[in-house]
Design a protein around this motif. Structure first.
Motif, mmCIF file in Angstrom:
data_model
loop_
_atom_site.group_PDB
_atom_site.id
_atom_site.type_symbol
_atom_site.label_atom_id
_atom_site.label_comp_id
_atom_site.label_asym_id
_atom_site.label_seq_id
_atom_site.Cartn_x
_atom_site.Cartn_y
_atom_site.Cartn_z
ATOM 1 N N LEU A 1 25.913 -58.423 -36.342
ATOM 2 C CA LEU A 1 26.028 -56.901 -36.094
ATOM 3 C C LEU A 1 27.268 -56.872 -36.028
ATOM 4 C CD1 LEU A 1 22.973 -56.336 -33.187
ATOM 5 C CD2 LEU A 1 22.992 -55.535 -35.642
ATOM 6 N N PRO A 2 28.128 -55.916 -36.502
ATOM 7 C CA PRO A 2 29.438 -55.418 -36.269
ATOM 8 C C PRO A 2 29.854 -54.687 -35.084
ATOM 9 C CG PRO A 2 28.320 -53.847 -37.719
ATOM 10 C CD PRO A 2 27.423 -54.833 -37.507
ATOM 11 N N GLN A 3 28.580 -54.022 -34.362
ATOM 12 C CA GLN A 3 28.985 -53.343 -33.130
ATOM 13 C C GLN A 3 27.601 -53.617 -32.258
ATOM 14 O OE1 GLN A 3 28.783 -49.184 -34.226
ATOM 15 N NE2 GLN A 3 30.108 -49.135 -35.671
ATOM 16 N N ALA A 4 27.632 -53.244 -31.093
ATOM 17 C CA ALA A 4 26.698 -53.500 -30.094
ATOM 18 C C ALA A 4 25.569 -52.498 -30.340
ATOM 19 C CB ALA A 4 27.210 -53.193 -28.625
ATOM 20 N N TYR A 5 24.399 -53.053 -30.436
ATOM 21 C CA TYR A 5 23.136 -51.861 -30.889
ATOM 22 C C TYR A 5 22.334 -51.946 -29.479
ATOM 23 C CZ TYR A 5 19.867 -49.604 -33.978
ATOM 24 O OH TYR A 5 18.850 -48.899 -34.477
ATOM 25 N N SER A 6 21.655 -50.701 -29.604
ATOM 26 C CA SER A 6 21.054 -50.258 -28.492
ATOM 27 C C SER A 6 19.787 -51.477 -28.435
ATOM 28 C CB SER A 6 20.181 -48.926 -28.592
ATOM 29 O OG SER A 6 19.523 -48.857 -29.697
ATOM 30 N N GLY A 7 19.644 -51.664 -27.068
ATOM 31 C CA GLY A 7 18.501 -52.982 -26.584
ATOM 32 C C GLY A 7 19.238 -54.051 -26.154
ATOM 33 N N ARG A 8 18.449 -54.560 -25.177
ATOM 34 C CA ARG A 8 19.133 -55.860 -24.473
ATOM 35 C C ARG A 8 19.231 -56.979 -25.424
ATOM 36 N NH1 ARG A 8 19.542 -54.856 -19.011
ATOM 37 N NH2 ARG A 8 18.511 -53.098 -18.346
ATOM 38 N N GLY A 9 20.520 -57.635 -25.356
ATOM 39 C CA GLY A 9 20.719 -58.736 -26.068
ATOM 40 C C GLY A 9 21.300 -58.599 -27.443
ATOM 41 N N ASN A 10 21.272 -57.453 -27.950
ATOM 42 C CA ASN A 10 22.045 -56.916 -29.305
ATOM 43 C C ASN A 10 23.570 -56.696 -29.142
ATOM 44 O OD1 ASN A 10 19.606 -57.026 -30.736
ATOM 45 N ND2 ASN A 10 19.077 -54.766 -30.098
ATOM 46 N N MET A 11 24.272 -57.586 -29.193
ATOM 47 C CA MET A 11 25.883 -57.871 -28.890
ATOM 48 C C MET A 11 26.671 -57.749 -30.093
ATOM 49 S SD MET A 11 25.626 -57.646 -25.670
ATOM 50 C CE MET A 11 27.200 -57.722 -25.402
ATOM 51 N N ALA A 12 27.728 -57.434 -30.128
ATOM 52 C CA ALA A 12 28.441 -57.510 -31.296
ATOM 53 C C ALA A 12 28.837 -58.985 -31.781
ATOM 54 C CB ALA A 12 30.111 -56.804 -31.009
#
Length: 531
Positions: A252-263
């Motif tokens: 992921l290039p950005q932080a996405y909504s949802g826990r654990g989805n980090m950049a």
């Protein structure tokens, strides 16, 4: 107390609204509607397709039977609509047309198969579809559209322009919740239309750890040690195991909504179909909005000579249409010019009539200030008023005005009611009033004798009849009634004598009549002697 906004907050809100309006106006918008009679299922398919094209479409567009395509084109410009998606139904197939405004082209598709949203969702065990997914436009994915063929490239361009473009350097990943997949099959020349919901989950965590990250405490009654909670895939059935791989795992290039989805962390992108589902096949492409040249046809092919002949025929039709329009415009201009002329003419007539009426009106207060009339006019006026020829030295300057005033007074005295000419008899003279009966003489025109005292024998009770007609006089005092009812109030009347000298009764009674005595008429002395 209610806090008021500061100047900086107001400026920021105004600039944000301005940017939003510019962004909203720059993206393509779509009208989805039907043409002709459609069934219930096709109507639901239109509603589902509007859901796909949200938020840049008219969700509650109302279509009436009398609406034609020009009605939609006329309002598309002010509303910023760039594409039309039109569904229609025939006894053999369901069709879809995609048109680019304002000058085309128009793509005609045949819908080979389709499934509604309710059918797709009912086939899933768990579906992910909520209203927040439709606040942003979907991501368009085209597959196998790079093959040769101008019609394929035109289809790809048309579908790309129907959805807003994405800048990969500035896009916010949290706004991408859906995607539309168009897969072209070169073997069958069909296009698969699919609509998916996106979900991003972190990779490398067990199910128990994910629940802990989501602030949900897992059930550990079947675990012997806490370490089993951290082992991936422990105590999970084969159907519950997540099957992720290289096909859906990305960084992921950005932080996405949802826990654990980090950049800069790996996460898996999962797709869940939410419908509708369609299988399309291109039938033809034409210029304009449904009335231009055929650029491509999947069944019919024509040679260059046939195409040239068709073009010549269309040119002749266009020229004839332009000539008709020119003639119509000329006729409209002539009618308008003639109408203006008639209007001016009528206004001039009204002004002229008003001027004549004003000149004929006499104003007593300004009679002394008027210009003197010539002697010829005065002589003519005297001749008309008196009926005799005036003397030569009859009109000096002082007497002239006096005569005019006297004539005006006499004219006012003999003035009749407006609209009713004065009555005159057959000799041209006005009637004289001799008594109460003079009014009747004026009305009827028949000469009437003056009224006499009551009891005169010449007094008439009815209108004057023709010569030879009988007249009826009033009953004398003490005398019997000669006609009508008798003194006994009987309804029986008698007619004239017949040849036998007997009176025959009228009516249905058959009583004997009176007989005349023999010997003819007798004097009073003879009757006395016989009696």
């Amino acid at each position: 107390m209610v806090k008021t906004k500061t100047k900086n907050q107001k400026k920021a809100r105004t600039s944000a609204n301005h940017v939003a309006e510019e962004t909203y106006g720059a993206v393509p918008h779509t009208f989805v509607f039907n043409r002709g009679q459609i069934g219930k299922n096709v109507g639901q398919l239109i509603v589902d397709f509007r859901k796909v094209m949200q938020p840049y479409t008219a969700e509650s567009l109302k279509v009436r039977k009398k609406n034609v395509l020009k009605d939609f084109v006329s309002i598309a410009g002010p509303l910023g609509v760039t594409h039309f998606v039109m569904f229609s139904k025939t006894p053999t197939s369901v069709n879809m047309r995609v048109a680019r405004l304002p000058k085309g082209p128009t793509l005609h598709f045949k819908i080979v198969e389709y499934s509604l949203v309710k059918d797709v969702v009912s086939a899933l065990k768990k579906h992910r579809m909520h209203e927040q997914q439709f606040t942003h436009h979907p991501l368009l994915i085209l597959n196998n559209f790079g093959s040769s063929g101008m019609h394929i490239k035109l289809m790809a361009t048309m579908f790309q322009n129907m959805f807003p473009s994405i800048n990969v350097h500035k896009v916010n990943l949290n706004n991408i919740k859906r995607c539309v997949l168009l897969n072209y099959k070169p073997e069958s020349e069909e296009i698969e239309f699919r609509h998916y919901s996106l979900k991003v989950v972190p990779v490398g965590m067990s199910r128990g750890v994910k629940k802990l990250m989501q602030e949900r405490f897992p059930n550990m009654n079947k675990l012997e040690d806490i370490s089993e909670l951290l082992i991936k895939g422990a105590n999970l059935s084969e159907s519950e195991a997540e099957q992720d791989g290289d096909h859906n795992i990305t960084e992921l290039p950005q932080a996405y909504s949802g826990r654990g989805n980090m950049a800069s962390q790996q996460s898996a992108v999962r797709l869940t179909e939410i419908g509708p589902r369609m299988t399309l096949k291109l039938s033809k492409i034409e210029e304009g909005m449904g009335g231009g040249n055929i650029l491509y046809h999947s069944v019919i092919t024509k040679t260059e000579e046939e195409i040239k002949e068709i073009l010549k025929r269309k040119e002749v039709q266009l020229k004839a249409k332009q000539e008709r329009r020119k003639n119509q415009e000329q006729n409209v201009a002539l009618k308008k010019e003639q109408k203006e002329k008639n209007k001016l003419k009528s206004l001039e007539g009204i002004k002229r009539k008003r001027a004549e009426d004003d000149s004929e009106v006499e104003d007593p207060g300004v009679q002394d200030d008027r210009v003197r009339v010539d002697s010829d006019d005065e002589v003519e006026y005297y001749r008309q008023a008196v009926g005799q020829e005036p003397d030569e030295d009859m009109f000096p300057g002082a007497k002239r005005r006096r005569m005019r005033d006297k004539s005006n007074e006499s004219a006012n005295k003999g003035k009749q009611f407006p609209g009713k000419p004065p009555y005159k008899d057959k000799h041209g003279k006005s009637p004289k009033r001799n008594g109460p009966g003079a009014d009747r003489t004026v009305k009827t025109g028949n000469p009437q004798k003056p009224w006499k005292k009551f009891g005169d024998s010449d007094k008439r009770f009815s209108k004057q009849g023709k010569p030879g007609d009988r007249t009826f006089t009033k009953k004398r005092p003490g005398g019997p009634e000669r006609f009508g009812k008798n003194k006994f109030n009987s309804d029986k009347t008698y007619s004239k004598k017949n040849k036998d000298g007997k009176f025959k009764p009228k009516g249905q009674g058959g009583k004997p009549a009176f007989e005349k005595p023999a010997g003819g008429k007798k004097g009073f002395k003879q009757r006395k002697q016989n009696g």
